[in-house]
Scaffold this motif. Structure first.
Motif, mmCIF file in Angstrom:
data_model
loop_
_atom_site.group_PDB
_atom_site.id
_atom_site.type_symbol
_atom_site.label_atom_id
_atom_site.label_comp_id
_atom_site.label_asym_id
_atom_site.label_seq_id
_atom_site.Cartn_x
_atom_site.Cartn_y
_atom_site.Cartn_z
ATOM 1 N N PRO A 129 -16.351 20.514 -17.555
ATOM 2 C CA PRO A 129 -16.261 20.207 -16.123
ATOM 3 C C PRO A 129 -16.003 18.733 -15.861
ATOM 4 C CG PRO A 129 -18.533 20.654 -16.776
ATOM 5 C CD PRO A 129 -17.684 21.025 -17.930
ATOM 6 N N GLU A 131 -15.473 17.784 -12.141
ATOM 7 C CA GLU A 131 -15.980 17.576 -10.789
ATOM 8 C C GLU A 131 -17.439 17.137 -10.831
ATOM 9 O OE1 GLU A 131 -15.808 19.895 -6.476
ATOM 10 O OE2 GLU A 131 -15.470 21.003 -8.342
ATOM 11 N N ASP A 132 -17.763 16.106 -10.069
ATOM 12 C CA ASP A 132 -19.093 15.479 -9.982
ATOM 13 C C ASP A 132 -19.367 14.519 -11.140
ATOM 14 O OD1 ASP A 132 -19.669 16.921 -7.643
ATOM 15 O OD2 ASP A 132 -20.535 18.579 -8.791
ATOM 16 N N TYR A 133 -18.430 14.412 -12.073
ATOM 17 C CA TYR A 133 -18.626 13.498 -13.213
ATOM 18 C C TYR A 133 -17.478 12.492 -13.324
ATOM 19 C CZ TYR A 133 -21.793 17.286 -14.496
ATOM 20 O OH TYR A 133 -22.780 18.246 -14.482
ATOM 21 N N GLU A 134 -16.676 12.412 -12.271
ATOM 22 C CA GLU A 134 -15.453 11.600 -12.327
ATOM 23 C C GLU A 134 -15.730 10.128 -12.653
ATOM 24 O OE1 GLU A 134 -14.564 14.874 -9.255
ATOM 25 O OE2 GLU A 134 -16.258 13.600 -9.840
ATOM 26 N N LYS A 139 -10.784 11.762 -13.680
ATOM 27 C CA LYS A 139 -10.403 12.992 -12.991
ATOM 28 C C LYS A 139 -9.038 13.521 -13.405
ATOM 29 C CE LYS A 139 -9.035 10.264 -8.937
ATOM 30 N NZ LYS A 139 -9.295 10.044 -7.489
ATOM 31 N N ASN A 171 -12.103 27.554 -9.784
ATOM 32 C CA ASN A 171 -12.174 26.187 -9.256
ATOM 33 C C ASN A 171 -11.706 25.167 -10.297
ATOM 34 O OD1 ASN A 171 -13.150 27.167 -6.863
ATOM 35 N ND2 ASN A 171 -15.280 26.635 -7.270
ATOM 36 N N TYR A 172 -12.128 25.395 -11.528
ATOM 37 C CA TYR A 172 -11.733 24.464 -12.583
ATOM 38 C C TYR A 172 -10.218 24.473 -12.775
ATOM 39 C CZ TYR A 172 -11.342 22.045 -17.017
ATOM 40 O OH TYR A 172 -10.970 21.158 -17.995
ATOM 41 N N ASN A 175 -8.516 22.544 -10.223
ATOM 42 C CA ASN A 175 -8.682 21.099 -10.409
ATOM 43 C C ASN A 175 -7.712 20.532 -11.447
ATOM 44 O OD1 ASN A 175 -10.714 20.763 -8.516
ATOM 45 N ND2 ASN A 175 -12.359 21.092 -9.984
ATOM 46 N N TYR A 270 -22.576 17.028 -19.270
ATOM 47 C CA TYR A 270 -22.634 17.885 -18.084
ATOM 48 C C TYR A 270 -23.796 18.881 -18.087
ATOM 49 C CZ TYR A 270 -20.088 20.811 -21.418
ATOM 50 O OH TYR A 270 -19.704 21.511 -22.544
#
Length: 306
Positions: A129, A131-134, A139, A171-172, A175, A270
């Protein structure tokens, strides 16, 4: 204590200096021979890879977008060949800088996101993942590997429309739209799982390109890197990066449960999973560290912001 003449001291010093210099030169020669055997620097290492049969064209077979996938077609046994003339293949050939991003907990609070995204090409491992770890991992994704375990996960999730698991995968994929998914490990999983993952991608109208190697890479990589166990996904990915990147930087490759200063680390950036060292990762880390010492690559294990 008897007195030693100044002339004697000078002669002794000179003899010691010459002996030491000879020892140092011999030591460096031995070190140089050892490093040459492994491949000094990126250029020589790439030559070794090519000689061993690893090239961008062989490791990345592109599956045409208009391919009809069915359970009867085995795309991994030559019945449906990938397209080596894909525009993306030409675009990434001989790139200047590549960031290869692993999943180690050492990336947590690293603030390496901007530095990672500044590379010409960003490669990631196993659909981790973003998202939220950019801020820590960036990203951008140009290519992401999918090993056999993740392929099984996506196979199960993408069959169950409406579930949390399905939405997570969807969603992934959104992205990383217009990037490349690489089925890196063809061993250890039935081919129909890959068929169904590809079919699900097409059904979702995902614009990701699907790629796979022209053969199973487990044994060739194990032999090339002289490993006693199955190579990790990281070995697959940074071997691929070396085939077309002039300068390779590794982030998130650190197989230890604490930092150099003794701070505890999570296994993955993550999740709070227990630390499990698989694939002889400390040995793999020592292996790439030897390349790092020759200038063949960068290994980033500290914060990117001082």
């Amino acid at each position: 204590m008897p007195r030693v003449k100044l002339k004697t001291l000078i002669l002794l010093s000179l003899c010691f200096s010459v002996t030491s210099m000879i020892f140092v030169l011999v030591s460096f020669d031995k070190i140089d021979d050892t490093l040459n055997a492994r491949g000094i620097g990126n250029i020589k290492f790439r030559r070794q890879l090519k000689k061993a049969g690893f090239s961008l064209e062989s490791m990345l077979q592109f599956l045409p977008y208009d391919s009809n996938i069915s359970d009867e077609e085995n795309i991994f046994a030559g019945k449906l060949q990938g397209n080596n003339d894909d525009l993306l293949l030409k675009a990434v050939n001989n790139v200047e800088t590549c960031a290869v991003v692993g999943n180690s907990g050492v990336l947590t609070n690293s603030n390496c996101g901007l530095e990672i995204d500044a590379h010409d090409v960003v490669l990631r491992t196993n659909m981790a993942p973003i998202e939220d770890y950019e801020i820590d991992v960036g990203k951008r994704t140009d290519l992401v590997s999918m090993n056999s375990a993740i392929a099984k996960f996506y196979y199960r999730c993408l069959r169950s429309n409406g579930t949390k698991c399905y939405q997570l995968c969807k969603n992934y994929l959104q992205n990383i739209n217009r990037s490349t998914v690489w089925f890196s490990k063809l061993h250890g999983v039935p081919s129909y799982i890959y068929y169904n993952v590809v079919a699900a991608l097409r059904k979702l109208k995902s614009d990701v390109a699907v790629t796979f190697p022209d053969r199973q890479l487990k044994a060739p990589l194990q032999k090339f890197w002289k490993l006693d166990s199955i190579p990790s996904s990281g070995v697959f990915l940074y071997t691929l990066a070396f085939t077309f990147c002039r300068k390779v930087s590794l982030y998130g490759f650190y197989p230890f449960n604490q930092t150099r200063s003794g701070q505890p680390l999570r296994f993955h950036y993550y999740e709070n999973a227990s630390f499990v060292n698989t694939h002889s990762m400390p040995i793999e880390f020592d292996m790439i560290f030897q390349l790092y010492k020759t200038g063949g690559l960068r290994i980033v294990t500290e914060s990117c912001v001082s």
